[in-house]
Structure formats: structure tokens, C-alpha cells
Design a protein around this motif. Structure first.
Motif, PDB file in Angstrom:
ATOM      1  N   GLU A   1      -7.986   8.880  25.667  1.00 51.08           N
ATOM      2  CA  GLU A   1      -8.154   8.956  24.224  1.00 51.08           C
ATOM      3  C   GLU A   1      -7.444   7.777  23.587  1.00 51.08           C
ATOM      4  O   GLU A   1      -6.232   7.638  23.700  1.00 51.08           O
ATOM      5  CB  GLU A   1      -7.561  10.263  23.682  1.00 51.08           C
TER       6      GLU A   1
ATOM      7  N   GLN B   1      -4.369  17.063  22.100  1.00 50.64           N
ATOM      8  CA  GLN B   1      -4.118  18.415  22.603  1.00 50.64           C
ATOM      9  C   GLN B   1      -4.973  18.687  23.841  1.00 50.64           C
ATOM     10  O   GLN B   1      -5.806  17.889  24.238  1.00 50.64           O
ATOM     11  CB  GLN B   1      -4.434  19.434  21.513  1.00 50.64           C
ATOM     12  N   ASN B   2      -4.739  19.853  24.429  1.00 50.65           N
ATOM     13  CA  ASN B   2      -5.536  20.209  25.595  1.00 50.65           C
ATOM     14  C   ASN B   2      -6.864  20.812  25.159  1.00 50.65           C
ATOM     15  O   ASN B   2      -7.056  21.196  24.010  1.00 50.65           O
ATOM     16  CB  ASN B   2      -4.774  21.200  26.468  1.00 50.65           C
ATOM     17  N   PHE B   3      -7.789  20.873  26.092  1.00 48.95           N
ATOM     18  CA  PHE B   3      -9.083  21.500  25.861  1.00 48.95           C
ATOM     19  C   PHE B   3      -8.921  23.012  26.010  1.00 48.95           C
ATOM     20  O   PHE B   3      -8.365  23.487  26.989  1.00 48.95           O
ATOM     21  CB  PHE B   3     -10.102  20.988  26.876  1.00 48.95           C
TER      22      PHE B   3
ATOM     23  N   LYS C   1     -11.004  21.114  21.031  1.00 52.16           N
ATOM     24  CA  LYS C   1      -9.665  20.506  21.077  1.00 52.16           C
ATOM     25  C   LYS C   1      -9.373  19.765  19.784  1.00 52.16           C
ATOM     26  O   LYS C   1     -10.278  19.484  18.992  1.00 52.16           O
ATOM     27  CB  LYS C   1      -9.539  19.563  22.262  1.00 52.16           C
ATOM     28  N   GLY C   2      -8.091  19.468  19.607  1.00 49.54           N
ATOM     29  CA  GLY C   2      -7.654  18.556  18.574  1.00 49.54           C
ATOM     30  C   GLY C   2      -7.160  17.297  19.266  1.00 49.54           C
ATOM     31  O   GLY C   2      -6.918  17.292  20.483  1.00 49.54           O
TER      32      GLY C   2
ATOM     33  N   HIS D   1      -0.676  19.644  30.715  1.00 53.99           N
ATOM     34  CA  HIS D   1      -1.260  18.385  30.258  1.00 53.99           C
ATOM     35  C   HIS D   1      -0.230  17.270  30.403  1.00 53.99           C
ATOM     36  O   HIS D   1       0.871  17.370  29.852  1.00 53.99           O
ATOM     37  CB  HIS D   1      -1.695  18.550  28.789  1.00 53.99           C
TER      38      HIS D   1
ATOM     39  N   TYR E   1      -5.101  16.822  33.091  1.00 54.90           N
ATOM     40  CA  TYR E   1      -4.969  18.244  32.788  1.00 54.90           C
ATOM     41  C   TYR E   1      -5.122  19.043  34.076  1.00 54.90           C
ATOM     42  O   TYR E   1      -5.935  18.717  34.936  1.00 54.90           O
ATOM     43  CB  TYR E   1      -6.059  18.701  31.821  1.00 54.90           C
TER      44      TYR E   1
ATOM     45  N   GLN F   1       3.057  16.535  28.439  1.00 58.19           N
ATOM     46  CA  GLN F   1       2.775  16.684  27.011  1.00 58.19           C
ATOM     47  C   GLN F   1       2.842  18.148  26.587  1.00 58.19           C
ATOM     48  O   GLN F   1       3.314  18.484  25.513  1.00 58.19           O
ATOM     49  CB  GLN F   1       1.394  16.112  26.700  1.00 58.19           C
ATOM     50  N   ASP F   2       2.324  19.019  27.469  1.00 66.44           N
ATOM     51  CA  ASP F   2       2.227  20.437  27.145  1.00 66.44           C
ATOM     52  C   ASP F   2       2.172  21.202  28.458  1.00 66.44           C
ATOM     53  O   ASP F   2       1.268  20.971  29.255  1.00 66.44           O
ATOM     54  CB  ASP F   2       0.968  20.699  26.305  1.00 66.44           C
TER      55      ASP F   2
ATOM     56  N   PHE G   1      -5.951  26.904  30.621  1.00 67.15           N
ATOM     57  CA  PHE G   1      -5.102  25.715  30.617  1.00 67.15           C
ATOM     58  C   PHE G   1      -3.779  26.001  31.291  1.00 67.15           C
ATOM     59  O   PHE G   1      -3.175  27.057  31.100  1.00 67.15           O
ATOM     60  CB  PHE G   1      -4.866  25.293  29.161  1.00 67.15           C
TER      61      PHE G   1
ATOM     62  N   VAL H   1     -11.058  11.279  20.069  1.00 69.54           N
ATOM     63  CA  VAL H   1     -11.121  12.260  21.148  1.00 69.54           C
ATOM     64  C   VAL H   1     -12.346  11.960  22.014  1.00 69.54           C
ATOM     65  O   VAL H   1     -13.402  11.606  21.504  1.00 69.54           O
ATOM     66  CB  VAL H   1     -11.227  13.677  20.573  1.00 69.54           C
TER      67      VAL H   1
ATOM     68  N   TYR I   1      -6.164  23.019  35.104  1.00 70.82           N
ATOM     69  CA  TYR I   1      -6.710  24.283  34.635  1.00 70.82           C
ATOM     70  C   TYR I   1      -6.881  25.218  35.822  1.00 70.82           C
ATOM     71  O   TYR I   1      -6.923  24.783  36.975  1.00 70.82           O
ATOM     72  CB  TYR I   1      -8.086  24.087  33.969  1.00 70.82           C
TER      73      TYR I   1
ATOM     74  N   TYR J   1     -12.952  18.736  17.623  1.00 74.04           N
ATOM     75  CA  TYR J   1     -13.873  18.159  18.608  1.00 74.04           C
ATOM     76  C   TYR J   1     -14.330  19.292  19.501  1.00 74.04           C
ATOM     77  O   TYR J   1     -13.514  20.074  19.982  1.00 74.04           O
ATOM     78  CB  TYR J   1     -13.148  17.073  19.407  1.00 74.04           C
TER      79      TYR J   1
END
Lengths: 115, 111
Positions: free
Chosen positions: A97, B97-99, B93-94, A48, A33, A55-56, A45, A101, A35, B32
Motif C-alpha cells: 500500500e 488496517q487488516n482485511f 478494510k481501512g 499484520h 498478514y 502493526q496489529d 485475522f 489501499v 489468517y 475499501y
């Protein structure tokens, strides 16, 4: 075991120049990630990666920011051309993960100052 | 639109007493939750976490409580020590997914 490392720790560049930040995640961590924390405020954010795939990237501010993750190992974040509002501390984090999580581990950050 | 909120920017507590840091979230997909501690010029350091299937997790002097119906969690530090003085970030987060981080609460533990 080495933690997340970021390079450089500080960078001062002039507006319009290019800067590349590097992050080496913890070995074996698929999730990486990016940030950013601006003016000592919240940690926002940016992007990712899962292995080498994005991913994102919904947090990337604009197309002056380009992130890559070569071979799913280290990652670079390039800002080109840099603007004054890009100043802040850029953090990288990694996690692994596998069905559950887990926490992310952060690097010490790169403090970017654009003058 | 802030999904994770920490409404107290700062908190001062006497050494030896309890510190209570609060966090609220809006996204019901979060499952989480984590607390990170940050010292100046360092990256955030993981402190403690809790899964949405639990309502309490304890680790030494640190306890995190989760109230899912209220979408609220809190971090209790007992007893507080001067070395606990730092900025504390709540994150959520899920899976996959990102934090998402809150704005942080600066805790000062006074000797």
C-alpha cells in the motif's frame, strides 16, 4: 513473478508438539498478514506485519502463537505447544500500500492437523 | 461481533443466469471492499474490489455494487459459468488496517 508461498502445505502433529509455518510474501510487499480458517468457517485475522514490525497482533489467540518476520522478508508462525483447537488452515497474504489501499494476495495455505 | 456479514451460506444458480452475492458491513471506517474466490485446497484469489468513493466497479462478467448508506455491497456474475462454482468471500478494510472477511457464500452453478 512468484506469488505468496507457504511451507509446508500440510502438517500433522501431536498435541503438545511444536510446529513452525513459513510464509514468503511477494517480493517488495511490506504488508504481510496471517489468517486462519477453522472448520471451513470464516477467515479470521491473526497478525499484520509492516516490514519487520508487528502493526496489529490483536487476532493472535494466545501466547502459544509466536510470529516473526526476519528483516522484513519471510515470516514464520510458531505454535508451541500445539493444542487440538489449533487445527485449521493457516493463510498468509501480502500487499503493498502506497497511499492507496490495494488487494492482498494469498498463499495456498498450510493445513495444520493436531491429533 | 461480525463486522462483515454474508447471510447466505450457499447459493445455486443455473448456468447462463445471473448470480448475486450479498455482503453487509457494520464498521463505517471501512473504505475499501473486495471479493475473493476460493476453490477447495487453494488460497483465496482476488476477484474484484471497490473503493468507498465509487458505487460500481465492473470487470468483465463481474460487477460489484456498493451502497454506503446501507453499508451493503453485492457481487453480480453475468453470465454464470460452472467454473464460477466456489466459495466467495467478501472483505473490507481501512488504509493501513487488516482485511476483515465475511464467512463466505458457497456458489454452485448448475449446468
Amino acid at each position: 513473478e512468484a506469488g505468496v508461498t507457504q511451507f509446508p502445505s500440510h502438517s500433522v502433529i501431536e498435541k503438545g508438539q511444536t510446529v513452525t509455518l513459513r510464509c514468503d510474501p511477494i517480493s517488495g510487499h511490506d504488508n504481510l498478514y496471517w489468517y486462519r480458517r477453522v472448520m471451513g468457517k470464516e477467515i479470521k485475522f491473526l497478525l499484520h506485519f509492516v516490514k519487520e514490525s508487528k502493526q496489529d497482533e490483536s487476532g493472535m489467540p494466545n501466547n502459544r502463537f509466536l510470529a516473526e518476520r526476519t528483516g522484513g522478508t519471510y515470516s514464520t508462525l510458531k505454535v508451541q505447544p500445539a493444542e487440538l483447537e489449533d487445527s485449521g488452515v493457516y493463510f498468509c497474504a501480502s500487499s503493498q500500500e502506497v497511499r492507496v489501499v490495494t488487494e492482498a494476495f494469498f498463499g495456498q495455505g498450510t493445513r495444520l492437523t493436531v491429533v | 461481533d461480525q463486522q462483515v456479514k454474508q447471510n447466505s451460506p450457499s447459493l445455486s444458480v443455473q448456468e447462463g443466469r445471473i448470480s448475486i452475492l450479498n455482503c453487509d458491513y457494520t464498521n463505517s471506517m471501512f473504505d475499501y471492499f473486495l471479493w475473493y474466490k476460493k476453490y477447495p485446497a487453494e488460497g483465496p484469489t482476488f476477484l474484484i474490489s471497490i473503493s468507498s468513493i465509487k458505487d460500481k466497479n465492473e470487470d468483465g462478467r463481474f460487477t460489484v455494487f456498493l451502497n454506503k448508506s446501507a453499508k451493503h455491497l453485492s457481487l453480480h456474475i453475468v453470465p454464470s459459468q460452472p467454473g464460477d462454482s466456489a466459495v466467495y468471500f467478501c472483505a473490507a478494510k481501512g488504509y493501513g488496517q487488516n482485511f476483515v472477511f465475511g464467512p463466505g457464500t458457497r456458489l454452485s452453478v448448475l449446468p
